[in-house]
Design an enzyme around this catalytic site. Structure first.
Site, PDB file in Angstrom:
ATOM      1  N   SER A 107       0.895  -1.273  -0.010  1.00 51.20           N
ATOM      2  CA  SER A 107       0.150   0.011   0.021  1.00 51.20           C
ATOM      3  C   SER A 107       0.839   1.163  -0.091  1.00 51.20           C
ATOM      4  O   SER A 107       2.110   1.281   0.569  1.00 51.20           O
ATOM      5  CB  SER A 107      -0.713   0.213   1.159  1.00 51.20           C
ATOM      6  N   TYR A 130      -2.333   5.616  -4.016  1.00 50.84           N
ATOM      7  CA  TYR A 130      -3.421   6.629  -3.943  1.00 50.84           C
ATOM      8  C   TYR A 130      -2.993   7.810  -4.712  1.00 50.84           C
ATOM      9  O   TYR A 130      -1.954   8.120  -4.582  1.00 50.84           O
ATOM     10  CB  TYR A 130      -3.871   6.958  -2.464  1.00 50.84           C
ATOM     11  N   ARG A 165     -15.338   5.797   9.644  1.00 48.75           N
ATOM     12  CA  ARG A 165     -15.529   4.498  10.399  1.00 48.75           C
ATOM     13  C   ARG A 165     -15.645   4.962  11.839  1.00 48.75           C
ATOM     14  O   ARG A 165     -14.585   5.419  12.666  1.00 48.75           O
ATOM     15  CB  ARG A 165     -14.265   3.529  10.203  1.00 48.75           C
ATOM     16  N   HIS A 276     -13.939  -1.620  -1.410  1.00 44.85           N
ATOM     17  CA  HIS A 276     -13.088  -1.551  -0.184  1.00 44.85           C
ATOM     18  C   HIS A 276     -13.085  -2.146   1.253  1.00 44.85           C
ATOM     19  O   HIS A 276     -13.172  -1.554   2.340  1.00 44.85           O
ATOM     20  CB  HIS A 276     -12.805   0.140  -0.044  1.00 44.85           C
ATOM     21  N   ARG A 311     -13.352 -14.832   2.944  1.00 46.83           N
ATOM     22  CA  ARG A 311     -12.867 -15.347   4.228  1.00 46.83           C
ATOM     23  C   ARG A 311     -12.582 -16.928   4.287  1.00 46.83           C
ATOM     24  O   ARG A 311     -11.975 -17.622   5.295  1.00 46.83           O
ATOM     25  CB  ARG A 311     -13.654 -15.078   5.549  1.00 46.83           C
TER      26      ARG A 311
HETATM   27  C1  GLV Z   1      -7.187   2.636   3.610  1.00 51.74           C
HETATM   28  O1  GLV Z   1      -7.188   1.995   2.697  1.00 51.74           O
HETATM   29  C2  GLV Z   1      -8.510   2.279   4.691  1.00 51.74           C
HETATM   30  O2  GLV Z   1      -9.464   1.614   4.005  1.00 51.74           O
HETATM   31  O3  GLV Z   1      -8.336   2.756   5.802  1.00 51.74           O
END
Ligand code: GLV
Length: 402
Positions: A107, A130, A165, A276, A311
């Site tokens: 990443s 990114y 999140r 994602h 999974r």
């Molecule tokens: C980054 O890729 C994330 O999902 O936090």
């Protein structure tokens, strides 16, 4: 060493060994986590067809990704901050992948840098980018990936803004980070993790610190990343980056048939059907449910890979049987790393290969290349009857599953 028979075992160990703020970072979806949950529960809705009295000898899970032979069609997806789950995590995961014979993707937001991973491995790995506003930085990192011998560029298209999140905000995993008393208390109980982290020098975003202007410490780094994701990314920019890379290109985050078509027009060698891991657009369909609409649009024109929700080897089999050419796993290998470092990543790969092999055999197949819809029982309404309401006139009806 604990007995590991499934990915869930590794997840339990990861949860026990890594600090809560990092385990939660891995185990989060955005907002209500509906998409995050359905990514896994939708796999369960698809059932397998048992076949008997079939020769099960000489089985093979081997396949190809981008023309290269792989031990199974499962690559390690890019995961940010891997080196915080377990010290030197990216190097450990890359080594496990190399020994197993599957691709590893590093990443942009890794802890170990591109150069560091290249120095500690011998097989070429893939680099995930990114797109940042700082074009010089983008040009330099592309050059760095070329110099390190990376064999493909994975361009992520679904994260110009970070999905929210809740757990990350509550745990203080934000920009700048906030060490809450609960986080400090939890950190003080994770001894093995803490000792290993003290022993390594790799504790910052290695691809960025020292490579982006004005980024010297954690605070300036967080500020830089929060400001840098390029909101103006469009297909024209994708084409420009593809021209700069001039090698194998994988476009990740494709979740719509029209976008899949555009990805093909940009010359993508592979696309990753991905939401994602449910971390971005909560309310999107699961990846396994959207897959058939994308297969109908571009099968044979580019490789179609699927991630988000895998999974087990059974999940891999279901994705392949529904038309994916290969898959990527994220959390499945991350749990292994958080649980037991390199050995844990190897354990995760072994679990998945064994499940794939055995399931294939019990379905009456000996080669992953022969898997198809004939191996599955898919509910009649699996893709859903979605009414396209309020579509822009420029959108075509094929952008939704039938
Ligand atoms: C980054 O890729 C994330 O999902 O936090």
């Amino acid at each position: 060493m604990p007995i590991v028979t499934c990915i869930e075992d590794l997840k339990r160990l990861h949860k026990r060994r890594a600090p809560k703020m990092f385990f939660d970072y891995a185990e989060s979806g955005s907002w209500t986590e509906q998409t995050f949950r359905e990514n896994t529960t939708d796999f369960e809705k698809i059932r397998l067809r048992q076949k008997v009295a079939v020769d099960m000898s000489d089985r093979s899970t081997a396949g190809r990704m981008l023309g290269e032979k792989v031990a199974m069609p499962v690559a390690l997806a890019p995961v940010g901050m891997t080196g915080m789950q377990n010290a030197d995590g990216e190097i450990k995961a890359a080594r496990a992948a190399e020994k197993f014979g599957v691709p590893f993707t590093l990443s942009t937001m890794s802890i170990c840098s591109i150069e560091d991973v290249a120095e500690h491995t011998s097989a070429p790995f893939w680099f995930q980018l990114y797109v940042m506003r700082d074009e010089d930085f983008v040009d330099r990192i592309i050059e760095r990936a070329k110099r390190a011998g990376c064999s493909a560029l994975v361009l992520t298209l679904d994260l110009q803004l970070l999905g929210q999140r809740h757990k990350d905000l509550k745990n203080g995993l934000s920009a700048p980070p906030k060490l809450t008393p609960a986080t400090m208390l939890d950190l003080s109980t994770k001894w093995t993790w803490g000792l290993e982290m003290l022993r390594t020098k790799r504790r910052q975003f290695g691809n960025i610190v020292g490579h982006a202007s004005n980024v010297e410490d954690a605070r300036s780094l967080m500020k830089w990343t929060a400001e840098q994701f390029d909101l103006k990314l469009d297909w024209e920019k994708v084409r420009k980056i593809a021209a700069k890379w001039d090698g194998k290109l994988i476009l990740k985050g494709i979740f719509d048939a029209d976008d899949a078509r555009k990805a093909v027009e940009c010359g993508a060698d592979a696309i990753v059907v991905s939401n994602h891991g449910g971390r971005q657009l909560d309310g999107a369909l699961s990846s396994i449910r959207i897959l058939p609409s994308i297969v109908r649009e571009v099968k044979g024109e580019t490789e179609i890979w699927l991630d988000s929700g895998i999974r087990s080897g059974q999940d891999v089999l279901k994705a392949l049987a529904l038309g994916a050419d290969a898959t990527m796993i994220g959390r499945a290998w991350l749990y292994g790393l958080g649980a037991m470092g390199e050995k844990g990543v190897t354990a995760a790969l072994e679990v998945i290969r064994k499940e794939l092999d055995l399931t294939m055999a019990l379905c009456g197949e000996r080669d992953v290349a022969d898997l198809g819809p004939h191996n599955l029982l898919v509910p009649r309404d699996f893709e859903g009857e979605w009414q396209e309401s309020g579509a822009r006139s420029s959108d075509r009806a094929t952008s939704l599953p039938a």
